[in-house]
Motif scaffolding. Structure first.
Motif, PDB file in Angstrom:
ATOM      1  N   GLN A   1      14.356  -3.602  -8.707  1.00 38.42           N
ATOM      2  CA  GLN A   1      12.955  -4.015  -8.634  1.00 38.42           C
ATOM      3  C   GLN A   1      12.046  -3.276  -9.615  1.00 38.42           C
ATOM      4  O   GLN A   1      10.825  -3.322  -9.492  1.00 38.42           O
ATOM      5  CB  GLN A   1      12.449  -3.849  -7.195  1.00 38.42           C
ATOM      6  CG  GLN A   1      13.079  -4.857  -6.244  1.00 38.42           C
ATOM      7  CD  GLN A   1      12.663  -4.685  -4.802  1.00 38.42           C
ATOM      8  OE1 GLN A   1      11.893  -3.767  -4.451  1.00 38.42           O
ATOM      9  NE2 GLN A   1      13.145  -5.556  -3.929  1.00 38.42           N
ATOM     10  N   ASP A   2      12.616  -2.587 -10.591  1.00 42.65           N
ATOM     11  CA  ASP A   2      11.844  -1.928 -11.660  1.00 42.65           C
ATOM     12  C   ASP A   2      10.846  -0.921 -11.107  1.00 42.65           C
ATOM     13  O   ASP A   2       9.719  -0.795 -11.614  1.00 42.65           O
ATOM     14  CB  ASP A   2      11.103  -2.966 -12.517  1.00 42.65           C
ATOM     15  CG  ASP A   2      12.049  -3.917 -13.233  1.00 42.65           C
ATOM     16  OD1 ASP A   2      13.142  -3.469 -13.623  1.00 42.65           O
ATOM     17  OD2 ASP A   2      11.715  -5.098 -13.379  1.00 42.65           O
ATOM     18  N   ILE A   3      11.252  -0.180 -10.095  1.00 45.98           N
ATOM     19  CA  ILE A   3      10.351   0.802  -9.485  1.00 45.98           C
ATOM     20  C   ILE A   3      10.072   1.948 -10.451  1.00 45.98           C
ATOM     21  O   ILE A   3       8.963   2.497 -10.486  1.00 45.98           O
ATOM     22  CB  ILE A   3      10.926   1.286  -8.147  1.00 45.98           C
ATOM     23  CG1 ILE A   3      10.926   0.117  -7.143  1.00 45.98           C
ATOM     24  CG2 ILE A   3      10.127   2.462  -7.598  1.00 45.98           C
ATOM     25  CD1 ILE A   3      11.636   0.397  -5.841  1.00 45.98           C
ATOM     26  N   GLY A   4      11.055   2.324 -11.252  1.00 46.61           N
ATOM     27  CA  GLY A   4      10.810   3.343 -12.271  1.00 46.61           C
ATOM     28  C   GLY A   4       9.787   2.883 -13.295  1.00 46.61           C
ATOM     29  O   GLY A   4       8.940   3.664 -13.752  1.00 46.61           O
ATOM     30  N   THR A   5       9.827   1.599 -13.639  1.00 49.47           N
ATOM     31  CA  THR A   5       8.841   1.044 -14.563  1.00 49.47           C
ATOM     32  C   THR A   5       7.454   1.056 -13.940  1.00 49.47           C
ATOM     33  O   THR A   5       6.449   1.309 -14.623  1.00 49.47           O
ATOM     34  CB  THR A   5       9.251  -0.387 -14.954  1.00 49.47           C
ATOM     35  OG1 THR A   5      10.525  -0.330 -15.604  1.00 49.47           O
ATOM     36  CG2 THR A   5       8.237  -1.010 -15.893  1.00 49.47           C
TER      37      THR A   5
ATOM     38  N   ARG B   1      -3.967  -0.938 -12.695  1.00 50.92           N
ATOM     39  CA  ARG B   1      -3.377  -1.871 -13.662  1.00 50.92           C
ATOM     40  C   ARG B   1      -1.853  -1.853 -13.581  1.00 50.92           C
ATOM     41  O   ARG B   1      -1.192  -2.894 -13.710  1.00 50.92           O
ATOM     42  CB  ARG B   1      -3.849  -1.532 -15.078  1.00 50.92           C
ATOM     43  CG  ARG B   1      -3.284  -2.457 -16.161  1.00 50.92           C
ATOM     44  CD  ARG B   1      -3.648  -3.917 -15.905  1.00 50.92           C
ATOM     45  NE  ARG B   1      -2.851  -4.832 -16.711  1.00 50.92           N
ATOM     46  CZ  ARG B   1      -3.297  -5.466 -17.793  1.00 50.92           C
ATOM     47  NH1 ARG B   1      -4.533  -5.255 -18.226  1.00 50.92           N
ATOM     48  NH2 ARG B   1      -2.508  -6.296 -18.450  1.00 50.92           N
ATOM     49  N   GLY B   2      -1.264  -0.676 -13.357  1.00 55.23           N
ATOM     50  CA  GLY B   2       0.183  -0.602 -13.236  1.00 55.23           C
ATOM     51  C   GLY B   2       0.703  -1.437 -12.086  1.00 55.23           C
ATOM     52  O   GLY B   2       1.736  -2.114 -12.197  1.00 55.23           O
ATOM     53  N   ALA B   3      -0.006  -1.384 -10.953  1.00 58.98           N
ATOM     54  CA  ALA B   3       0.388  -2.196  -9.803  1.00 58.98           C
ATOM     55  C   ALA B   3       0.268  -3.680 -10.108  1.00 58.98           C
ATOM     56  O   ALA B   3       1.086  -4.495  -9.663  1.00 58.98           O
ATOM     57  CB  ALA B   3      -0.458  -1.820  -8.586  1.00 58.98           C
ATOM     58  N   GLN B   4      -0.746  -4.051 -10.897  1.00 60.45           N
ATOM     59  CA  GLN B   4      -0.919  -5.454 -11.266  1.00 60.45           C
ATOM     60  C   GLN B   4       0.223  -5.930 -12.161  1.00 60.45           C
ATOM     61  O   GLN B   4       0.830  -6.990 -11.914  1.00 60.45           O
ATOM     62  CB  GLN B   4      -2.262  -5.637 -11.980  1.00 60.45           C
ATOM     63  CG  GLN B   4      -3.466  -5.419 -11.081  1.00 60.45           C
ATOM     64  CD  GLN B   4      -4.770  -5.299 -11.861  1.00 60.45           C
ATOM     65  OE1 GLN B   4      -4.771  -5.001 -13.047  1.00 60.45           O
ATOM     66  NE2 GLN B   4      -5.870  -5.531 -11.178  1.00 60.45           N
ATOM     67  N   ASP B   5       0.529  -5.156 -13.191  1.00 56.66           N
ATOM     68  CA  ASP B   5       1.590  -5.557 -14.115  1.00 56.66           C
ATOM     69  C   ASP B   5       2.939  -5.613 -13.408  1.00 56.66           C
ATOM     70  O   ASP B   5       3.737  -6.532 -13.644  1.00 56.66           O
ATOM     71  CB  ASP B   5       1.654  -4.585 -15.296  1.00 56.66           C
ATOM     72  CG  ASP B   5       0.507  -4.788 -16.281  1.00 56.66           C
ATOM     73  OD1 ASP B   5       0.159  -5.948 -16.549  1.00 56.66           O
ATOM     74  OD2 ASP B   5      -0.035  -3.796 -16.774  1.00 56.66           O
ATOM     75  N   TRP B   6       3.197  -4.643 -12.548  1.00 56.77           N
ATOM     76  CA  TRP B   6       4.453  -4.643 -11.808  1.00 56.77           C
ATOM     77  C   TRP B   6       4.495  -5.807 -10.817  1.00 56.77           C
ATOM     78  O   TRP B   6       5.532  -6.454 -10.643  1.00 56.77           O
ATOM     79  CB  TRP B   6       4.613  -3.306 -11.077  1.00 56.77           C
ATOM     80  CG  TRP B   6       5.904  -3.155 -10.346  1.00 56.77           C
ATOM     81  CD1 TRP B   6       7.161  -3.095 -10.883  1.00 56.77           C
ATOM     82  CD2 TRP B   6       6.076  -3.029  -8.927  1.00 56.77           C
ATOM     83  NE1 TRP B   6       8.096  -2.940  -9.885  1.00 56.77           N
ATOM     84  CE2 TRP B   6       7.459  -2.887  -8.676  1.00 56.77           C
ATOM     85  CE3 TRP B   6       5.184  -3.006  -7.856  1.00 56.77           C
ATOM     86  CZ2 TRP B   6       7.982  -2.738  -7.385  1.00 56.77           C
ATOM     87  CZ3 TRP B   6       5.702  -2.844  -6.569  1.00 56.77           C
ATOM     88  CH2 TRP B   6       7.073  -2.716  -6.344  1.00 56.77           C
ATOM     89  N   GLY B   7       3.359  -6.108 -10.210  1.00 61.30           N
ATOM     90  CA  GLY B   7       3.307  -7.149  -9.191  1.00 61.30           C
ATOM     91  C   GLY B   7       3.665  -8.531  -9.708  1.00 61.30           C
ATOM     92  O   GLY B   7       4.234  -9.345  -8.972  1.00 61.30           O
ATOM     93  N   ILE B   8       3.332  -8.827 -10.957  1.00 59.48           N
ATOM     94  CA  ILE B   8       3.619 -10.171 -11.479  1.00 59.48           C
ATOM     95  C   ILE B   8       4.927 -10.235 -12.248  1.00 59.48           C
ATOM     96  O   ILE B   8       5.307 -11.312 -12.735  1.00 59.48           O
ATOM     97  CB  ILE B   8       2.474 -10.695 -12.368  1.00 59.48           C
ATOM     98  CG1 ILE B   8       2.332  -9.865 -13.647  1.00 59.48           C
ATOM     99  CG2 ILE B   8       1.162 -10.758 -11.595  1.00 59.48           C
ATOM    100  CD1 ILE B   8       1.404 -10.502 -14.677  1.00 59.48           C
ATOM    101  N   THR B   9       5.657  -9.088 -12.346  1.00 63.13           N
ATOM    102  CA  THR B   9       6.901  -9.092 -13.120  1.00 63.13           C
ATOM    103  C   THR B   9       8.121  -8.663 -12.311  1.00 63.13           C
ATOM    104  O   THR B   9       9.246  -9.051 -12.642  1.00 63.13           O
ATOM    105  CB  THR B   9       6.787  -8.163 -14.340  1.00 63.13           C
ATOM    106  OG1 THR B   9       6.457  -6.831 -13.900  1.00 63.13           O
ATOM    107  CG2 THR B   9       5.716  -8.653 -15.306  1.00 63.13           C
ATOM    108  N   SER B  10       7.941  -7.869 -11.265  1.00 65.85           N
ATOM    109  CA  SER B  10       9.093  -7.361 -10.520  1.00 65.85           C
ATOM    110  C   SER B  10       9.719  -8.469  -9.679  1.00 65.85           C
ATOM    111  O   SER B  10       9.018  -9.285  -9.062  1.00 65.85           O
ATOM    112  CB  SER B  10       8.667  -6.214  -9.600  1.00 65.85           C
ATOM    113  OG  SER B  10       9.737  -5.840  -8.739  1.00 65.85           O
ATOM    114  N   VAL B  11      11.053  -8.474  -9.610  1.00 70.59           N
ATOM    115  CA  VAL B  11      11.735  -9.463  -8.773  1.00 70.59           C
ATOM    116  C   VAL B  11      11.404  -9.273  -7.293  1.00 70.59           C
ATOM    117  O   VAL B  11      11.679 -10.156  -6.484  1.00 70.59           O
ATOM    118  CB  VAL B  11      13.264  -9.412  -8.971  1.00 70.59           C
ATOM    119  CG1 VAL B  11      13.641  -9.797 -10.398  1.00 70.59           C
ATOM    120  CG2 VAL B  11      13.829  -8.034  -8.608  1.00 70.59           C
ATOM    121  N   ARG B  12      10.804  -8.145  -6.945  1.00 70.12           N
ATOM    122  CA  ARG B  12      10.372  -7.967  -5.556  1.00 70.12           C
ATOM    123  C   ARG B  12       9.384  -9.058  -5.152  1.00 70.12           C
ATOM    124  O   ARG B  12       9.374  -9.494  -3.988  1.00 70.12           O
ATOM    125  CB  ARG B  12       9.733  -6.582  -5.384  1.00 70.12           C
ATOM    126  CG  ARG B  12       9.283  -6.285  -3.955  1.00 70.12           C
ATOM    127  CD  ARG B  12       8.775  -4.860  -3.812  1.00 70.12           C
ATOM    128  NE  ARG B  12       8.359  -4.590  -2.450  1.00 70.12           N
ATOM    129  CZ  ARG B  12       9.157  -4.186  -1.470  1.00 70.12           C
ATOM    130  NH1 ARG B  12      10.453  -4.010  -1.718  1.00 70.12           N
ATOM    131  NH2 ARG B  12       8.700  -3.970  -0.262  1.00 70.12           N
TER     132      ARG B  12
END
Length: 382
Positions: A65-69, A313-324
């Motif tokens: 889920q790209d948590i490190g990213t 912003r990090g949460a936003q970018d991760w939210g629309i890209t992570s398979v989670r």
């Protein structure tokens, strides 16, 4: 060309199969990511395997889920060791939340859940205590606590443990609703969401990531505390918007801002528009408050505000890209880009008593509030 509001209304059309399509979400904060993000992601997956976080099935989901990213986006210029620590901690939190609260049996037994979480708090307070010695989550927490001690001050460690206790208290509150099958009203949900999103537990690590400690006379100011709460609101409301597709398709009970709004009588389409308007108004207020605080604060406070913004912003970018949240097997209707203007930039409280006091801290803007965007000085702080 469509006006932004018309485009949003058209994109938020509802179908029985997919629900509302989420339009581009407003953000004035530029993206950034730590240059070592790929390595940090690999290291976090290895850490999860070493400590056997969650069941085999849950762990297999978490490590892709790209948590490190995500962590690398929160601290794009932070010390690599702390970025890695934050990534491992976020994965551990998902091990607790997904494994015990959302999907596990304890999520329906608030008393038993409280007992487990109190034992974990004791492990965080005193990692040398001979408790839960065979439990993988406790072992992972011991490792996290030792690293928090290594990279933080005694005060930061204490605040991290206190925030962890706040998070645990809020998920027990949520478990009580899950057991009863009830949905709280908007005010209670908003208050709970400031804590059960685990955003406050990350805040001490924002300081650790840059090797400073925000002094109490600044950190404990009402306005600075409000800025952190606004960031939490934006992050958790965005998360509720992005995760709604996944959550409403699950077989279990869930709490989400959109569901709360629907329980208050709104249609799914109207609930989505309302949630977006709420977070847009808070984002505009946050920008104004960040600019105000940056003008009068220390370099450490400006660094803290910049990290809060990176967190948003990090949460936003991760939210629309992570398979989670994109759920490739059952694709979510998430936007691939962000908007540069809010759907609602009014300088008016939301009508939610738990947070309406935020608007007392920031003078109304002279310019048209509907045209909210980060001014130059705010961008420097952000």
């Amino acid at each position: 060309m469509l006006t932004r509001r018309t485009r949003i209304e058209r994109q938020a059309a509802v179908t029985p199969e997919t629900g509302p399509t989420i339009p581009p979400i407003f953000t004035p904060i530029p993206p950034a990511i730590h240059p070592r993000h790929a390595d940090i992601d690999v290291q976090t997956a290895a850490w999860a395997e070493t400590f056997r976080i969650g069941s085999d099935g849950l762990r297999a989901k978490l490590v892709v889920q790209d948590i490190g990213t995500f962590s690398a986006r929160i601290l794009p210029e932070g010390r690599e060791e702390v970025v890695s620590l934050l990534a491992d901690f976020v994965l551990w939190l998902f091990g607790v939340d997904d494994g015990h609260c959302e999907e596990g049996e304890l999520g329906h037994r608030p008393g038993d859940l409280a007992g487990l979480l109190h034992r974990l708090i004791r492990v965080a307070q005193n990692p040398e205590a001979p408790m839960m010695t065979e439990d993988p989550l406790a072992a992972g927490l011991r490792d996290l606590r030792l690293r928090v001690d290594r990279y933080g001050t005694a005060g930061q460690t204490a605040r991290w443990i206190d925030a962890l206790r706040e998070y645990f208290f809020s998920v027990v509150w949520e478990a009580a609703h899950r057991r009863a099958g009830t949905v709280p009203d908007l005010n209670d949900y908003t208050l709970m969401r400031l804590y059960d999103g685990a955003t406050s537990v990350v805040l001490p690590m924002l300081e650790m990531g840059h090797g400073y400690e925000l002094q109490p006379h600044e950190r404990d100011r009402t306005a600075v505390r409000a800025a952190a709460e606004m960031a939490s609101f934006i992050i958790t409301w965005d998360n509720d918007i992005f995760s709604h597709h996944k959550e409403r398709r699950s077989s279990g009970y869930y709490l989400n801002a959109l569901r709360v709004l629907e329980e208050e009588g709104l249609s799914p389409k109207k609930a989505l528009r309302t949630a977006i308007a709420q977070r847009d108004r808070v984002m505009c207020l946050y920008v104004r408050l960040a600019e105000q605080l940056s003008r009068e604060g220390s370099p450490q406070l400006r660094r803290y505000l910049a990290s809060l913004s990176s967190f948003i912003r990090g949460a936003q970018d991760w939210g629309i890209t992570s398979v989670r949240y994109t759920t490739p097997d059952d694709p979510a209707n998430l936007p691939p880009v962000f908007s540069d203007a809010p759907t609602d930039g009014r300088h008016e409280p939301l009508g939610i008593p738990a947070v309406d006091w935020w608007w007392d801290l920031v003078p109304a803007p002279d310019a048209d509030p509907a045209a909210c965007a980060a001014p130059a000085a705010a961008r420097a702080a952000l």
